[in-house]
Design a protein around this motif. Structure first.
Motif, short mmCIF file in Angstrom:
data_model
loop_
_atom_site.label_atom_id
_atom_site.label_comp_id
_atom_site.label_asym_id
_atom_site.label_seq_id
_atom_site.Cartn_x
_atom_site.Cartn_y
_atom_site.Cartn_z
N SER A 50 0.90 -1.39 -0.61
CA SER A 50 0.56 -0.07 0.05
C SER A 50 0.63 1.20 0.00
O SER A 50 0.35 2.32 -0.43
CB SER A 50 -0.29 -0.32 1.39
N MET A 53 0.48 3.58 -2.87
CA MET A 53 -0.37 4.31 -3.20
C MET A 53 -0.24 5.16 -1.84
O MET A 53 -0.34 6.49 -1.84
CB MET A 53 -2.10 3.96 -3.28
N CYS A 54 -0.05 4.74 -0.89
CA CYS A 54 0.11 5.89 0.32
C CYS A 54 0.97 6.94 0.19
O CYS A 54 1.18 8.18 1.00
CB CYS A 54 -0.53 5.52 1.93
N GLY A 57 2.66 7.69 -3.91
CA GLY A 57 1.47 8.10 -5.00
C GLY A 57 1.02 7.49 -6.60
O GLY A 57 0.56 8.51 -7.62
N HIS A 58 1.14 6.65 -6.47
CA HIS A 58 0.41 5.83 -7.13
C HIS A 58 -1.18 5.28 -7.63
O HIS A 58 -1.45 5.66 -6.13
CB HIS A 58 1.59 3.61 -7.22
N GLU A 59 -1.33 5.22 -8.41
CA GLU A 59 -2.54 4.59 -8.06
C GLU A 59 -3.22 3.34 -8.11
O GLU A 59 -4.26 3.24 -7.10
CB GLU A 59 -3.14 4.31 -9.67
N THR A 60 -1.88 2.71 -8.16
CA THR A 60 -2.15 1.22 -7.32
C THR A 60 -1.52 1.12 -6.92
O THR A 60 -0.22 0.84 -6.68
CB THR A 60 -3.06 -0.08 -8.92
N THR A 61 -1.63 -0.68 -6.46
CA THR A 61 -0.30 -1.12 -5.65
C THR A 61 0.37 -1.84 -6.09
O THR A 61 1.40 -2.60 -6.29
CB THR A 61 -1.26 -2.05 -4.13
N TYR A 156 -12.35 -3.37 -6.19
CA TYR A 156 -11.90 -2.70 -4.29
C TYR A 156 -13.44 -3.29 -3.65
O TYR A 156 -14.13 -1.89 -3.76
CB TYR A 156 -11.53 -1.37 -3.94
N PHE A 228 -4.14 9.89 4.63
CA PHE A 228 -4.45 10.07 2.80
C PHE A 228 -5.71 9.90 2.98
O PHE A 228 -6.76 9.59 3.07
CB PHE A 228 -4.39 8.19 2.81
#
Ligand code: KIV
Length: 288
Positions: A50, A53-54, A57-61, A156, A228
Motif C-alpha cells: 500500500s 499509493m499512500c 502516489g501510485h494509482e494502484t499497488t 476493491y 491519506f
C-alpha cells in the motif's frame, strides 16, 4: 498482555491467540513511524505494498517494485526493535514461480531484515506458501479483498458475501494453514465469516475490515492518522487528522517566511562583537 519490551516472535503471537489477547497490527513505510509504533507497543508492523499509493502516489499497488519494498523494509526494521515486522511481496515478485517467490522472499529477509513475508491469494497460492516456508521463511497469507488482483475480483469490493463465496474463503484459509502459513490476514469480509475462519484456524487470523472476532486488527497507518485523503474504506477509523496539522504548519511557515518573521534571532548563530567589527572593517577595506 505481550511484554512491549520483548521482541515479538511467532510463539508470542500464537500465545496471544491461545489466551484471547488481541494483536494490534499497523502498516509503516519509514523509520520514524516504525519507531513510534514500536514505542506504543504495536505488536506487528506490515511494510505493505500500500506504500505504492499512500507514500509514492501510485494509482494502484501493482507498480511498486521489489527494490522499493526492500528499501522501505530496511527503514522500518531499523525503527522496530520489538514489533514483528512483515514485508509484503509486491506484484509479480512471487506469482511467476516458486523459485521467484523464494528468491524475493529471501531478499526481504536478508536485505530488508523483516521477520516474515506476506503474499496474496487463497488455495491457488498454497504451493508458493509451502515453497517459501520450506526455505525457512515465515509466510502470512492474505485472502478476501486482495488488491493485487483487484481487476480480476471486480474492483476493491468486499468478498465472501454469499454462502458459496464464504465457504470458498474458509477452504482457502485452511489450505494456507495446511501449507505452513504462520498467520492469515483477512480483508473486507463479513465479520461472521471471519469469525468462523478464526475459530477453525490454529494460527493467528488478522482482520482488516473483517470484524472484531479475529485475533487482531490491521489498519493502514495513513488511514488511521488521516493522512491519506483520496478515499476512506468503510472499515477505517480515523484516530487523528494529521493532514490538517500538516496543512496548518505549512501555511504558517509560508506566511512567516513571506512576512520576514522566520527565522527569528533565536534561530541564528552569534558572532562576537569584536570579530564582527573586524569583519566589517575588512569587507569595507576590500571595497566589497
Ligand atoms: O499493503 C497493505 O497495506 C496491505 C493491506 C491493504 C492489507 O496488504
Amino acid at each position: 498482555m505481550a511484554d512491549a519490551r520483548r521482541k515479538i516472535t511467532i510463539p508470542t503471537l500464537l500465545e496471544m491467540k491461545a489466551k484471547g489477547e488481541k494483536i494490534s497490527f499497523l502498516t509503516a513505510y519509514d523509520y520514524p513511524t516504525a519507531r513510534l509504533e514500536d514505542e506504543a507497543g504495536i505488536e506487528m508492523i506490515l511494510v505493505g505494498d500500500s506504500a505504492a499509493m499512500c507514500l509514492l502516489g501510485h494509482e494502484t499497488t501493482l507498480t511498486i517494485t521489489m527494490d522499493e519494498m526492500v528499501t522501505l523494509s530496511r527503514a522500518v526494521t531499523r525503527g522496530a526493535e520489538h514489533a514483528f515486522v512483515v514485508g509484503d511481496l509486491p506484484y509479480m515478485s512471487y506469482q511467476p514461480s516458486d523459485r521467484d517467490a523464494v528468491i524475493n522472499a529471501g531478499r526481504l529477509l536478508s536485505e530488508g531484515a523483516v521477520d516474515a513475508v506476506k503474499l496474496e491469494g487463497g488455495r491457488r497460492m498454497a504451493g508458493r506458501v509451502r515453497a517459501i516456508t520450506d526455505a525457512g521463511i515465515p509466510v502470512m497469507g492474505h485472502i478476501g479483498l486482495t488488491p493485487q488482483s483487484h481487476t480480476q475480483i471486480g474492483g476493491y469490493r468486499s468478498q465472501g458475501r454469499s454462502a458459496d463465496a464464504a465457504l470458498a474463503l474458509v477452504g482457502d484459509a485452511l489450505a494456507l494453514e495446511e501449507a505452513g502459513a504462520f498467520a492469515l490476514l483477512v480483508e473486507a469480509v463479513p465479520a461472521e465469516v471471519a469469525e468462523v475462519i478464526t475459530k477453525r484456524l490454529t494460527i493467528p487470523v488478522l482482520s482488516i475490515g473483517a470484524g472484531n472476532a479475529c485475533d487482531g486488527q490491521l489498519l493502514i497507518v495513513h488511514d488511521l492518522l488521516g493522512l491519506f485523503e483520496a478515499f476512506t474504506p468503510r472499515f477505517v477509523r480515523r484516530y487523528a487528522n494529521v493532514a490538517e496539522v500538516m496543512r496548518t504548519a505549512f501555511t504558517e511557515y509560508r506566511d512567516e517566511v513571506r512576512g520576514g518573521h522566520f527565522p527569528g534571532p533565536e534561530h541564528q548563530y552569534p558572532i562576537k562583537g569584536d570579530e564582527l567589527a573586524l569583519f566589517h572593517a575588512a569587507v569595507e577595506a576590500e571595497g566589497r
